[in-house]
Design a protein around this motif. Sequence first.
Motif, PDB file in Angstrom:
ATOM      1  N   PHE A   7       0.815  -1.213   0.000  1.00 21.35           N
ATOM      2  CA  PHE A   7       0.000   0.000   0.000  1.00 21.35           C
ATOM      3  C   PHE A   7       0.849   1.264   0.000  1.00 21.35           C
ATOM      4  N   LEU A  11       2.373   5.825  -2.970  1.00 23.17           N
ATOM      5  CA  LEU A  11       3.089   6.949  -2.370  1.00 23.17           C
ATOM      6  C   LEU A  11       4.493   7.043  -2.946  1.00 23.17           C
ATOM      7  N   PHE A  14       4.458   8.430  -6.401  1.00 18.92           N
ATOM      8  CA  PHE A  14       4.170   9.860  -6.359  1.00 18.92           C
ATOM      9  C   PHE A  14       5.398  10.665  -5.952  1.00 18.92           C
TER      10      PHE A  14
ATOM     11  N   ILE B 323      -1.791  15.403  -2.432  1.00 18.13           N
ATOM     12  CA  ILE B 323      -1.662  14.037  -2.953  1.00 18.13           C
ATOM     13  C   ILE B 323      -0.833  13.199  -1.993  1.00 18.13           C
ATOM     14  N   GLY B 324       0.319  13.757  -1.588  1.00 18.33           N
ATOM     15  CA  GLY B 324       1.173  13.020  -0.653  1.00 18.33           C
ATOM     16  C   GLY B 324       0.408  12.674   0.611  1.00 18.33           C
ATOM     17  N   LEU B 327      -2.168   9.982   0.059  1.00 16.24           N
ATOM     18  CA  LEU B 327      -1.571   8.654  -0.150  1.00 16.24           C
ATOM     19  C   LEU B 327      -1.018   8.080   1.156  1.00 16.24           C
ATOM     20  N   VAL B 328      -0.569   8.958   2.040  1.00  9.97           N
ATOM     21  CA  VAL B 328      -0.131   8.481   3.357  1.00  9.97           C
ATOM     22  C   VAL B 328      -1.334   7.914   4.119  1.00  9.97           C
ATOM     23  N   TYR B 330      -3.947   6.771   2.817  1.00  5.88           N
ATOM     24  CA  TYR B 330      -4.310   5.536   2.116  1.00  5.88           C
ATOM     25  C   TYR B 330      -3.437   4.378   2.589  1.00  5.88           C
ATOM     26  N   ALA B 331      -2.124   4.621   2.630  1.00  5.77           N
ATOM     27  CA  ALA B 331      -1.199   3.544   3.028  1.00  5.77           C
ATOM     28  C   ALA B 331      -1.504   3.077   4.444  1.00  5.77           C
TER      29      ALA B 331
END
Lengths: 180, 649
Positions: A7, A11, A14, B323-324, B327-328, B330-331
């Motif tokens: 997951f 990141l 990106f 975005i960063g 995505l964090v 999300y992770a």
Amino acid sequence: MTLKKSFLIPLGIFLLLVLFLGLGFQLKDPHYLPSVMINKPFPEFELKDLHQPEKIRKKEDLIGEVALVNVWATWCPNCVIEHPELLRISKDESITLFGINYNDETVKAINWLARREDPYRFSIVDDEGKLAIDLGVYGAPETFVIDSLGVIRFRYVGPVTNEVWQQEILPIVEHLRSSQ
Amino acid sequence: MIPEFGHFALILALGLSAALAVVPAMGVARGDPLLMRSGSFIACGIFVFLLFSFFCLMESFLSDDFSVRYVANNSNSALPVQYKISAIWGAHEGSFLLWTLIMGGWTLAVAFFSNSLTFDMKARVLSVMGLLNVGFISFILFASNPFDRSLPFYPQDGADLNPLLQDFGLIVHPPMLYMGYVGFAVPFALAIATLTTGRLDAAWAKWSRPWTNAAWAFLTIGITLGSWWAYYELGWGGWWFWDAVENASFMPWLVGTALIHSLAASEKRGVFKSWTVLLAIATFSLSLLGAFLVRSGVLTSVHAFAVDPTRGLFILIFLVLVIGGSLVIYALKASGIRSEVSFKWNSREAMLLTNNLLLVVATAAVLLGTLYPLLYEVLTDGKKISVGPPYFNRVFVPVALLLFLVMIIAPFSRWRKTGSDRLLRNNWVLFLIAPAVVFAATLLFGMTFEPLALFIETIALCILVLLGKSWRDSAKGGWRSPSASYTGMILGHAGMAVAILGVVITVYYSEGRDVRLQPGDTVSLSGYDFHFESVGKVKGPNYVADQAVFSVRRGGKEVAMLKPEKRFYSVARNVMTEADLDPGIFRDLYIALGEPIGEDAWAVRLHVKPFVRWIWVGGLLVAAGGFITLIDRRYRRRKVKTALAGAAT
């Protein structure tokens, strides 16, 4: 909750992208438009003087010391914006300014300068845009720094503000003077 | 004073956005229903102030206030009034104000049309929207304020709007595009809000679907209009150029398409949940990335705005944060989501997975091609390279073709198991007749036989017939008429088939010639005789033009009179080629007047483009399909959830 490594992949992708965008972005300060003319001699020309139409100006008239050549026109709003700063430079700084009146009407141009004061030692009438094409001009205003031998050393696209003068143009002028 | 009012309204909107980001979220943390509900009122305030600010800029344009730098650079007292209004979004600052206004509009829409959400979830979504509003409005205020004045020295008259943009296409193209870009903020905000709760259920997917469809349909219209505008305005006769800015709008569209399909699977079957969330993040991220590419000047393009390094830096930081950050989240959160449902290889789930994979591969290919010049420059220390249509055609077209093939069976497959073998069995007659029909049509139109073109045309025909039959069957079912979702789905796919039919025929059978012509000359092309009658001067409101007159005949009969122009815009000192065309269902005749060559002669570009209009008609049908799904009853049913028993009424 356990963090699965897979997951983190989005990141990671990106961040890599950002790295490249950041680097690419640094490369491209848009005011340093790549000019094939940098470090080339100023192009030859024979054009009329704006105020003395009987006088033909040549490249030799620009050469002798480090100087600024400014491309301007009455139809260009950014030229109005940079004009006070050019006036200040012509009065307070010991550097000569030459003007290239680009694609303009001579009468209008003379009136324009009369209304606002003339910062230029003289202006050249480039009403057909020939010299501008030789210089690779994108649009007005553009400002070139030439050295004492008449070689183009720097080009700035857009209005010259005090900030631009202090941070970008002045260091180059001083560098050129000291290396003579 | 009016520009100052506009500026001040923006500052107030920024303050309210900060409140929207904080207050409802605080309500969630404290379990305070009053704070949670306040989001709707704050959203109203933001929109009102943004709208006011937008009207202030409009008033500055209409009253020719050239002391406002943005007005001076993009308008002129001689500019026709409709272009004075569209000039608001003719350059960077104003177009970003429009972007922000639209963002405010979507925020307001979320506040009003989300009754099926729990109060808790709605508060979270509004807070995420508030954060995005803060980012956008501060970008305007700190790095691109359209209300800046150039006092005390201001020009007597403006520099005029770029003539390329003085056109109907530009009046409508950017607003549609931004509706799409910014609209994807809604599924994004919902994805983030849902991740923070850790519960991804069917309600989440169900709520996301209409918003995603709406944003996607707007983006489809925007791209279609852009393509149409490029076709008639740029004077090259092309309809897609793989230009960096076009790609910037195409990538969110591709991923958005994947998102729409993936959401369907997540809602109905509970599969691909974490993947769908990632797509929702990716779609909005690509919209933002597009904005960065267009507005920072890292890529060179005909569309790129005039640039300023502070702006690029600001957007880059904003990208990293949004975005960063997402995505964090999300992770951290998505790995907890489970969706273990099994399905067969030929089930609808598998078809949707294939669709998603292909769309993501296509997006990656476009992204790579768009950024490659930049990567190359970074890696080689300043050497330049350009990636053009040959790369995109070679890489994108095969993937698109595969997608198109899947489209024959996918819309008719069923959840969990197959329906497609029955489809093949029931329709073998069609698969025999379709090639024959295409063959006959090719003969009838007198076109050459191109195997690939014939193949794709056959598939398009099959898809159209199957979609039509399928819709009719469901309408005939008797017990209920087809739902709006279903009709929209059918129309969307049919539109795609129509567009692809247009693309293939235009690509394979267009004819064009660049010729030197004098009045009196005649040229033949694809069976049409183009006769150059005369050339004369005409005068428009802010330009003068050379206008040529051509009569076009076919078999001795006059079919069209075309008047292409070469315009000179005196204030902007710009020369524009204004092509003229005779549109038709089956072909366009297109003439662009080039440069004068010597005495009396002109360089002229002539095109005959069969079926080119189908591309845009198809695009509009696709968008219409997206909009039709919105009226589906399922989305309007008001469901009051009682997660917060005390607050719910």
